[in-house]
Design a protein around this motif. Structure first.
Motif, PDB file in Angstrom:
ATOM      1  N   ARG A  89      10.088   3.418   8.608  1.00  0.00           N
ATOM      2  CA  ARG A  89       9.361   4.399   7.802  1.00  0.00           C
ATOM      3  C   ARG A  89       9.241   3.996   6.337  1.00  0.00           C
ATOM      4  NH1 ARG A  89      11.187  10.266   8.044  1.00  0.00           N
ATOM      5  NH2 ARG A  89       9.031  10.567   7.406  1.00  0.00           N
ATOM      6  N   PHE A  90      10.348   3.504   5.752  1.00  0.00           N
ATOM      7  CA  PHE A  90      10.359   3.265   4.315  1.00  0.00           C
ATOM      8  C   PHE A  90      10.450   1.788   3.957  1.00  0.00           C
ATOM      9  CE2 PHE A  90      12.572   7.464   4.935  1.00  0.00           C
ATOM     10  CZ  PHE A  90      11.417   8.205   4.730  1.00  0.00           C
ATOM     11  N   GLY A  91      10.528   0.931   4.960  1.00  0.00           N
ATOM     12  CA  GLY A  91      10.490  -0.504   4.721  1.00  0.00           C
ATOM     13  C   GLY A  91      11.850  -1.118   4.484  1.00  0.00           C
ATOM     14  N   ALA A  92      11.920  -2.465   4.716  1.00  0.00           N
ATOM     15  CA  ALA A  92      13.120  -3.263   4.455  1.00  0.00           C
ATOM     16  C   ALA A  92      14.332  -2.755   5.231  1.00  0.00           C
ATOM     17  CB  ALA A  92      13.423  -3.292   2.954  1.00  0.00           C
ATOM     18  N   GLN A  93      14.108  -2.252   6.436  1.00  0.00           N
ATOM     19  CA  GLN A  93      15.193  -1.725   7.262  1.00  0.00           C
ATOM     20  C   GLN A  93      15.118  -2.347   8.648  1.00  0.00           C
ATOM     21  OE1 GLN A  93      17.791   0.434   6.574  1.00  0.00           O
ATOM     22  NE2 GLN A  93      18.492  -0.097   8.624  1.00  0.00           N
ATOM     23  N   ALA A  94      16.156  -3.054   9.055  1.00  0.00           N
ATOM     24  CA  ALA A  94      16.181  -3.671  10.376  1.00  0.00           C
ATOM     25  C   ALA A  94      16.359  -2.615  11.461  1.00  0.00           C
ATOM     26  CB  ALA A  94      17.303  -4.695  10.455  1.00  0.00           C
ATOM     27  N   ALA A  95      15.943  -2.978  12.681  1.00  0.00           N
ATOM     28  CA  ALA A  95      16.167  -2.140  13.863  1.00  0.00           C
ATOM     29  C   ALA A  95      16.694  -3.029  14.980  1.00  0.00           C
ATOM     30  CB  ALA A  95      14.876  -1.452  14.290  1.00  0.00           C
ATOM     31  N   GLU A  96      17.560  -2.483  15.825  1.00  0.00           N
ATOM     32  CA  GLU A  96      18.082  -3.193  16.993  1.00  0.00           C
ATOM     33  C   GLU A  96      17.623  -2.458  18.244  1.00  0.00           C
ATOM     34  OE1 GLU A  96      22.142  -4.971  14.882  1.00  0.00           O
ATOM     35  OE2 GLU A  96      22.312  -3.462  16.466  1.00  0.00           O
ATOM     36  N   PRO A 504       6.998  -5.738  -6.294  1.00  0.00           N
ATOM     37  CA  PRO A 504       6.038  -6.136  -7.322  1.00  0.00           C
ATOM     38  C   PRO A 504       5.156  -4.999  -7.828  1.00  0.00           C
ATOM     39  CG  PRO A 504       6.077  -7.713  -5.514  1.00  0.00           C
ATOM     40  CD  PRO A 504       6.891  -6.552  -5.070  1.00  0.00           C
ATOM     41  N   ASP A 505       4.883  -3.999  -6.971  1.00  0.00           N
ATOM     42  CA  ASP A 505       4.015  -2.889  -7.376  1.00  0.00           C
ATOM     43  C   ASP A 505       4.794  -1.682  -7.898  1.00  0.00           C
ATOM     44  OD1 ASP A 505       1.736  -4.295  -6.698  1.00  0.00           O
ATOM     45  OD2 ASP A 505       1.623  -3.463  -4.671  1.00  0.00           O
ATOM     46  N   ALA A 506       6.116  -1.836  -8.068  1.00  0.00           N
ATOM     47  CA  ALA A 506       6.937  -0.689  -8.465  1.00  0.00           C
ATOM     48  C   ALA A 506       6.519  -0.151  -9.823  1.00  0.00           C
ATOM     49  CB  ALA A 506       8.414  -1.078  -8.471  1.00  0.00           C
ATOM     50  N   GLU A 507       6.340  -1.030 -10.808  1.00  0.00           N
ATOM     51  CA  GLU A 507       5.959  -0.562 -12.140  1.00  0.00           C
ATOM     52  C   GLU A 507       4.598   0.126 -12.125  1.00  0.00           C
ATOM     53  OE1 GLU A 507       6.529  -2.798 -16.142  1.00  0.00           O
ATOM     54  OE2 GLU A 507       4.414  -3.111 -15.570  1.00  0.00           O
ATOM     55  N   ALA A 508       3.642  -0.461 -11.402  1.00  0.00           N
ATOM     56  CA  ALA A 508       2.310   0.142 -11.340  1.00  0.00           C
ATOM     57  C   ALA A 508       2.361   1.525 -10.703  1.00  0.00           C
ATOM     58  CB  ALA A 508       1.361  -0.766 -10.563  1.00  0.00           C
ATOM     59  N   LEU A 509       3.169   1.685  -9.668  1.00  0.00           N
ATOM     60  CA  LEU A 509       3.274   2.989  -9.024  1.00  0.00           C
ATOM     61  C   LEU A 509       3.860   4.021  -9.986  1.00  0.00           C
ATOM     62  CD1 LEU A 509       3.181   4.878  -6.555  1.00  0.00           C
ATOM     63  CD2 LEU A 509       5.479   4.086  -5.981  1.00  0.00           C
ATOM     64  N   LEU A 510       4.967   3.680 -10.645  1.00  0.00           N
ATOM     65  CA  LEU A 510       5.598   4.642 -11.542  1.00  0.00           C
ATOM     66  C   LEU A 510       4.739   4.913 -12.768  1.00  0.00           C
ATOM     67  CD1 LEU A 510       9.357   3.617 -11.318  1.00  0.00           C
ATOM     68  CD2 LEU A 510       8.110   5.355 -10.033  1.00  0.00           C
ATOM     69  N   GLN A 511       3.964   3.933 -13.172  1.00  0.00           N
ATOM     70  CA  GLN A 511       3.043   4.150 -14.295  1.00  0.00           C
ATOM     71  C   GLN A 511       2.009   5.212 -13.932  1.00  0.00           C
ATOM     72  OE1 GLN A 511       3.486   3.260 -17.211  1.00  0.00           O
ATOM     73  NE2 GLN A 511       1.621   2.766 -18.353  1.00  0.00           N
ATOM     74  N   VAL A 577       5.357  -2.082  -2.606  1.00  0.00           N
ATOM     75  CA  VAL A 577       6.375  -1.246  -3.234  1.00  0.00           C
ATOM     76  C   VAL A 577       7.132  -0.509  -2.146  1.00  0.00           C
ATOM     77  CG1 VAL A 577       4.759   0.686  -3.566  1.00  0.00           C
ATOM     78  CG2 VAL A 577       6.824   0.531  -4.986  1.00  0.00           C
ATOM     79  N   TRP A 578       8.430  -0.388  -2.315  1.00  0.00           N
ATOM     80  CA  TRP A 578       9.292   0.301  -1.364  1.00  0.00           C
ATOM     81  C   TRP A 578       9.980   1.446  -2.089  1.00  0.00           C
ATOM     82  CZ3 TRP A 578       8.082  -4.712  -1.411  1.00  0.00           C
ATOM     83  CH2 TRP A 578       7.753  -5.330  -0.201  1.00  0.00           C
ATOM     84  N   ILE A 579       9.895   2.653  -1.527  1.00  0.00           N
ATOM     85  CA  ILE A 579      10.565   3.830  -2.091  1.00  0.00           C
ATOM     86  C   ILE A 579      11.675   4.218  -1.128  1.00  0.00           C
ATOM     87  CG2 ILE A 579      10.334   6.212  -2.862  1.00  0.00           C
ATOM     88  CD1 ILE A 579       7.165   4.273  -2.643  1.00  0.00           C
ATOM     89  N   LYS A 580      12.910   3.891  -1.479  1.00  0.00           N
ATOM     90  CA  LYS A 580      14.057   4.085  -0.590  1.00  0.00           C
ATOM     91  C   LYS A 580      14.966   5.180  -1.151  1.00  0.00           C
ATOM     92  CE  LYS A 580      14.696   1.632   2.470  1.00  0.00           C
ATOM     93  NZ  LYS A 580      15.291   0.302   2.613  1.00  0.00           N
ATOM     94  N   ASP A 581      15.312   6.130  -0.304  1.00  0.00           N
ATOM     95  CA  ASP A 581      16.173   7.242  -0.703  1.00  0.00           C
ATOM     96  C   ASP A 581      17.623   6.763  -0.768  1.00  0.00           C
ATOM     97  OD1 ASP A 581      17.588   9.589  -1.033  1.00  0.00           O
ATOM     98  OD2 ASP A 581      16.458  10.714   0.452  1.00  0.00           O
ATOM     99  N   SER A 582      18.232   6.838  -1.941  1.00  0.00           N
ATOM    100  CA  SER A 582      19.625   6.399  -2.106  1.00  0.00           C
ATOM    101  C   SER A 582      20.552   7.564  -2.447  1.00  0.00           C
ATOM    102  CB  SER A 582      19.724   5.327  -3.198  1.00  0.00           C
ATOM    103  OG  SER A 582      19.200   5.798  -4.433  1.00  0.00           O
ATOM    104  N   THR A 583      20.100   8.807  -2.211  1.00  0.00           N
ATOM    105  CA  THR A 583      20.920   9.979  -2.547  1.00  0.00           C
ATOM    106  C   THR A 583      22.276   9.937  -1.857  1.00  0.00           C
ATOM    107  OG1 THR A 583      18.901  11.290  -2.791  1.00  0.00           O
ATOM    108  CG2 THR A 583      20.976  12.497  -2.588  1.00  0.00           C
ATOM    109  N   ASP A 584      22.312   9.492  -0.605  1.00  0.00           N
ATOM    110  CA  ASP A 584      23.577   9.446   0.122  1.00  0.00           C
ATOM    111  C   ASP A 584      24.388   8.198  -0.190  1.00  0.00           C
ATOM    112  OD1 ASP A 584      23.140  11.877   1.319  1.00  0.00           O
ATOM    113  OD2 ASP A 584      22.152  11.024   3.076  1.00  0.00           O
ATOM    114  N   GLN A 585      23.856   7.326  -1.045  1.00  0.00           N
ATOM    115  CA  GLN A 585      24.572   6.126  -1.465  1.00  0.00           C
ATOM    116  C   GLN A 585      25.126   6.251  -2.884  1.00  0.00           C
ATOM    117  OE1 GLN A 585      24.944   2.940   0.208  1.00  0.00           O
ATOM    118  NE2 GLN A 585      24.407   4.090   2.034  1.00  0.00           N
ATOM    119  N   LEU A 586      24.601   7.181  -3.664  1.00  0.00           N
ATOM    120  CA  LEU A 586      25.002   7.349  -5.057  1.00  0.00           C
ATOM    121  C   LEU A 586      25.285   8.818  -5.344  1.00  0.00           C
ATOM    122  CD1 LEU A 586      22.473   5.079  -7.001  1.00  0.00           C
ATOM    123  CD2 LEU A 586      24.915   4.664  -6.692  1.00  0.00           C
TER     124      LEU A 586
END
Length: 824
Positions: A89-96, A504-511, A577-586
């Motif tokens: 769903r949010f990218g950069a996540q492996a599946a088995e 690479p597109d993170a800054e453009a998205l937040l802008q 750009v990847w938007i990853k939820d880190s609420t449960d990590q921080l």
């Protein structure tokens, strides 16, 4: 295991406040949502739907959807021809992906060959953080299909930098069990890529004409497990301490509940649920199920207490449906809950009644603006439930309401299911939230600091899906307030949402998403910003951390902000750009107050490549450790929500108790105190700091919220969401945020009208008694014609006309208007 039944080991992790609890929805297939952003993409017969009911009715027959949480496993039964699609769903996540046939693995059934060990399955037997009974249930179910978890294989899908929304689809050639594991890891502070959930979509080759609804698995071994067929009722006995779980099987179905003191019944006294007594004791305008009270009988003895509620919207404690109700509508002889209860309770020698005062679960009633009792369809979904705990031995009765003449059951009566659990199995208190109507529910959970805060107070409230303390025993809001202003406090702010925005597109998205000029943000710098929709209304506010050229951390207040950023990335064509939820990590605490620098200076160690502690100026951050180079990793930022000098410390939840202990010990010589939400509200209002839902919403622009400084319309050349609307709003302002000082000692309240003469010219958004100013103060959204400093207005009480509090418009912030203290 029937088709569509999930082994829900992984799906329950962030939906409960305790890791020992089961997933609240269990194996219920969740239907695909309507994509309302582009109705033209839907089939012709769906392009103009008469009703949009996300998450309740299926769009495509035979389509099912499941989530796999990080570190979890979901298993599904597949028939020949069934299609399964696994989505990152949010990218950069492996599946088995593991495929099981009769007697062993069968990857050939979906045209695959195993290429990696099934590490998530292999870790099940070592998963000490999970309830042993739940682990055993999953392991045994897999073993029955010829799989030993620690020897299982898988096909590795996605991972690395797979784009958000990546999909892999397979078709079963014969019956198999499909198992999807989601690897998890602890996010490194230097490499912020948190694990994220996977989604599974299943399209059945032979869908049934009627949707099959499977109940969630029991939360523990039930001592009573009963289906209440539609239009019927059952009576049953429970012991003190037993948990009563009442489930809505298909959604939007009411269930009336009665309870009687069992011992009193034996002595010939009927002491049952009493609406007036309950209303008086819980102190609500009208009694309704929720986490904040118990339900009482006429002798003021508690009978049941609500423990969990996955719906959040219920009744006004009205009577169970009865014969007279249907007769008055022209339906004599209609089956009704009251008669069903009378028959069921006869064996307990409970006298029959023509109307029973019942606790009406899932019944959506309310009082409108004219104080009229009205009702509509229930909010409950398939598998939603309310759990109560018996406060004494009880005789109970539950119904599946037969009402089919109005919206109370969505017009179609269906079944209710009842389960009772032993008090030996304790359940966390929680209510449920959904980020969007079709999203999975998440139960209230504890922060990583809860073991420490709960040792200091029992006064907790539910705040944004977490439990947070309101004030602390032995201190209290006033003492906590003065500690913040004169010494230092530590408070838990972990519910703030965290999103890693990477690529690479993170800054453009937040802008585009943020009103502030993100391109000017330096590495190690933090900026406070508004987030607006296309009309200029505020979706949220947030702080943005720049970690590197391509890595940002956005900390807003609401889960939806992450989903909105993903939507904006799609609309703007930003696919790197990847938007990853880190609420449960921080999770994070704030150390605020004049002594905060002295407390933390010798506690925080930073490596040579990071700014040292004294280099962290206002709205800057660094990455370091507690104590020395071998200490717990933390992020330290010079930010806060108090108007004082202060810092925030972010860490992984597993490290949170040790981080709290280190701060607590370092703070003892400086008079450090804990602070809860009550005192926080006082200091933030004094400092003119706005709060979502009170001082702004999506109808309020940043200028009206008093944070127009976050909108650099002249210096930010790039387009951003809401820019055009904000230009027009700034040129033609109608309302602005001002401060009010009130005469006398009577407080204003959120929503109080502000008048000049007879007519309303403003509204109170936040108000408090300022201890340091010794005045009642308020933030007020005022018509610009009356917003001049020194203007005299009146705060309306009662109906706004019969009682007025004189007030004067003053400059904000009320306290330290030049912000010299946090800058110091």
């Amino acid at each position: 295991m029937g088709r569509g039944c999930g082994l829900r080991y992984g799906e329950r992790r962030d939906r409960t406040a305790s890791t020992a609890d089961s997933h609240p929805r269990g194996g219920i297939p969740v239907t695909a949502p309507l994509d309302l952003s582009d109705l033209s993409s839907l089939p012709l017969d769906l392009a103009r739907p008469r009703l949009v009911q996300p998450g309740l009715l299926p769009v495509v027959p035979g389509h099912e959807r499941y989530w796999v949480r990080p570190g979890g496993v979901t298993a599904l039964e597949m028939e020949a021809g069934d299609e399964i699609t696994i989505v990152d769903r949010f990218g950069a996540q492996a599946a088995e992906f593991t495929v099981l046939g009769n007697g062993g693995e069968d990857f050939a059934a979906v045209g695959l060959r195993a290429d990696a060990p099934a590490t998530v399955l292999g870790a099940l037997t070592e998963a000490s953080t999970f309830d042993n009974e739940q682990v055993a249930r999953v392991v045994n179910a897999l073993a029955q299909r010829g799989l030993r978890p620690d020897a299982a294989h898988s096909v590795r899908l996605f991972g690395g930098w797979s784009p958000a929304g990546s999909r892999e689809g397979f078709t079963a050639q014969r019956p198999v069990t499909a198992v999807v594991g989601n690897p998890s890891w602890q996010m490194a502070l230097e490499d912020p890529n948190p694990p994220s959930e996977l989604m599974i979509e299943v399209q059945r080759a032979n869908p049934h004409t009627r949707r099959e609804i499977e109940l969630p698995p029991p939360l523990a071994d039930p001592i009573l497990d009963v289906r209440i067929n539609n239009s019927t009722a059952v009576a049953y006995e429970v012991k003190k301490g037993d948990y009563i779980q009442i489930l809505d099987v298909e959604g939007r179905q009411c269930s009336d509940f009665l309870a009687f003191d069992a011992r009193a019944l034996q002595e010939g006294h009927e002491l049952g649920l009493d609406a007036s007594t309950t209303r008086h004791i819980v102190g609500q305008a009208y009694s309704q199920p929720g986490l904040y009270g118990k339900f009482y009988n006429q002798d003021m003895d508690p009978l049941v207490e609500i423990i969990r509620d996955t719906v959040g919207r219920h009744d006004s404690f009205t009577p169970a449906c009865n014969a007279k109700y249907y007769e008055d509508f022209g339906y004599p002889g209609h089956v009704n809950c009251t008669d069903n209860f009378n028959r069921q309770l006869d064996s307990y020698r409970v006298a029959s009644r023509r109307s029973w005062p019942a606790l009406n679960l899932f019944y959506n009633t309310m009082f409108d603006e004219h104080n009229m009792l009205v009702f509509d369809e229930p909010w409950s979904r398939p598998g939603d439930y309310v759990m109560m705990q018996a406060q004494r031995d009880l005789v109970c009765a539950s119904s599946a309401c037969p009402d089919d003449i109005d919206p109370s059951n969505g017009w179609v009566p269906t079944d209710i299911h009842l389960r009772v659990y032993s008090p030996e199995r304790r359940f966390s208190m929680a209510i449920s939230h959904r980020t969007t109507p079709d999203a999975e529910p998440k139960l209230t959970r504890q922060t990583g600091f809860h073991p420490r805060t709960s040792a200091l107070t029992k006064q907790f409230t539910e705040y944004r899906n977490f439990w947070l303390p309101t004030h602390f025993d032995g201190h209290g809001p006033k003492a906590e307030y003065w500690a913040c202003r004169e010494k230092a406090v530590v408070m838990d702010l972990s519910p703030l949402r965290k999103f890693e925005v990477l690529g690479p597109d993170a800054e453009a998205l937040l802008q585009y998403c943020m009103t502030r000029n993100i391109r000017k943000l330096s590495e190690g710098q933090v900026v406070y910003t508004a987030i607006c929709n296309d009309t200029g209304g505020m979706i949220d506010d947030a702080t943005v951390f720049r970690c590197s050229d391509t890595n940002f951390r956005v900390i807003p207040g609401d889960d939806y902000t992450g989903q909105w950023m993903r939507q904006m990335a799609t609309e703007q064509g930003l696919d790197r750009v990847w938007i990853k939820d880190s609420t449960d990590q921080l999770h994070n605490i704030a150390v605020q107050g004049p002594a905060s620098r002295d407390i933390l200076r010798d506690l925080i160690w930073t490596p040579p490549q990071q700014p040292d502690f004294d280099s962290v100026t206002w709205f800057r951050f660094t990455i370091g450790r507690i104590g020395d180079h071998q200490g717990l990793p933390v992020i330290l930022s010079r930010t806060g929500y108090s108007g004082e000098l202060g810092y925030e410390l972010f860490c992984h939840p597993k490290d949170a108790p040790a981080v709290w202990d280190a701060v607590w010990e370092a703070g003892k010589p400086h008079g450090l105190a804990p602070m809860g939400l009550d005192a926080l509200d006082m200091v933030r209002i004094e400092s003119g700091l706005v709060f979502a839902g009170y001082d702004f919403d999506d109808q309020t622009d940043p200028f009206e919220a008093g944070i127009g400084f976050t909108v650099p319309l002249k210096t930010k050349e790039d387009d951003f969401s809401g820019r055009g609307a904000l230009l027009k709003r700034k040129e033609n302002p109608q309302r602005t945020m001002v401060g009010l000082e009130l005469e006398g000692n009577e407080l204003a309240g959120h929503g109080d009208p502000v008048h000049v003469g007879r007519f309303k010219v403003g509204v109170i958004t936040s108000a408090t008694r300022s201890p340091i100013l010794r005045k009642n103060i308020a933030l007020c959204r005022m018509m610009v014609e009356h917003a001049e400093i020194g203007a005299e207005v009146q705060v309306g009480k009662l109906d706004g006309q019969q009682k007025r509090i004189p007030a004067t418009v003053v400059k904000t912030p009320f306290y330290d208007p030049e912000k010299l203290k946090p800058r110091s």
